[in-house]
Design an enzyme around this catalytic site. Structure first.
Site, PDB file in Angstrom:
ATOM      1  CG  ASP A   8       9.982  61.137  43.748  1.00  0.00           C
ATOM      2  OD1 ASP A   8       9.086  61.676  43.587  1.00  0.00           O
ATOM      3  OD2 ASP A   8      10.411  60.840  42.808  1.00  0.00           O
ATOM      4  CD  GLU A  68       9.095  63.600  47.323  1.00  0.00           C
ATOM      5  OE1 GLU A  68       7.835  63.525  46.428  1.00  0.00           O
ATOM      6  OE2 GLU A  68       9.681  63.242  48.171  1.00  0.00           O
TER       7      GLU A  68
END
Length: 232
Positions: A58, A130
């Site tokens: 992320d 991610e």
């Protein structure tokens, strides 16, 4: 502790890595990125799931997209860059990209998650996208390649958002005798999708004409055309 990979799983992950265009030094990391917490919780021995990699991914995703926007939109203020980044890096987009990459087919899920449609669940796909990470340079390349279409759209939006009117005014007003005016040059299309045309003049002489979905956008495009003509 990393899950020991079977030969079949290793071959599966090698094919996926090739499709992703990412070279993994350890396929165990890719396997971990695709391991859902439900699978780890149901395992008879302790294995690593993808939540920690998702946390790291992320951050990498945000940094990669921020770096791209910072370099390509030098005129936009921080607030506008943040808006564009938010429009690109969002759950729906990441899940769609994960579907395009068929990441769901390679997820390791617990029985309940599998039966509940977890292989196509948006949050699972977003997390998997991610979590697929392999060092900063490779990760940045991965992010930029996968989000290429979104960045291209951002370039179009960023171009519209660039304040050409202010730039043109600054250039022209170096000569205080020059006066800039804008005038409407027409409109077309149905009421729900009108296209406006504006013209910019310097001391009454037309220098550029542009169109847009609003009068302000049309004036910006007119100023853009005028800048090109003024500089030539």
């Amino acid at each position: 502790m990393s899950e020991s990979l079977s030969e079949a799983r290793r071959e599966e992950l090698m094919s996926l890595a090739e499709a992703l265009g990412v070279k993994f030094s350890r396929l165990e990391l890719l396997n971990q990125a695709l391991t859902h917490t439900s699978f780890a919780n149901e395992s008879k021995r302790k294995i690593d799931h993808n939540e920690r990699l998702e946390f790291l991914g992320d951050a990498v995703l945000e940094l990669a997209s921020s770096t791209y926007l910072y370099r390509h939109f030098s005129r936009l203020p921080e607030g506008e860059l943040t808006k564009i980044r938010a429009s690109i890096v969002r759950s729906e987009t990441l899940a769609r990209l994960a579907r395009d990459l068929k990441l769901g087919e390679h997820l390791l899920l617990g029985r309940g998650e599998e039966m509940g449609g977890g292989r196509d669940r948006q949050t699972n796909l977003e997390d998997a996208f991610e979590a697929v990470d392999q060092g900063w340079e490779a990760a940045q390349d991965y992010v930029l390649r996968q989000l290429a279409r979104e960045f291209a759209e951002a370039s179009r939006i960023g171009e519209i958002m660039t304040d050409y009117k202010t730039t043109f005014q600054e250039v022209v007003h170096r000569n205080p005798d020059k006066v800039i005016t804008y005038e409407e040059a027409g409109e077309s299309g149905p009421a729900h999708a009108k296209v406006f045309t504006s013209r910019v003049l310097v001391n009454g002489v037309p220098y550029g004409e542009g169109s847009g979905r609003s009068k302000k956008a049309a004036e910006q495009q007119a100023a853009r055309m005028a800048l090109a003509k003024w500089k030539s």
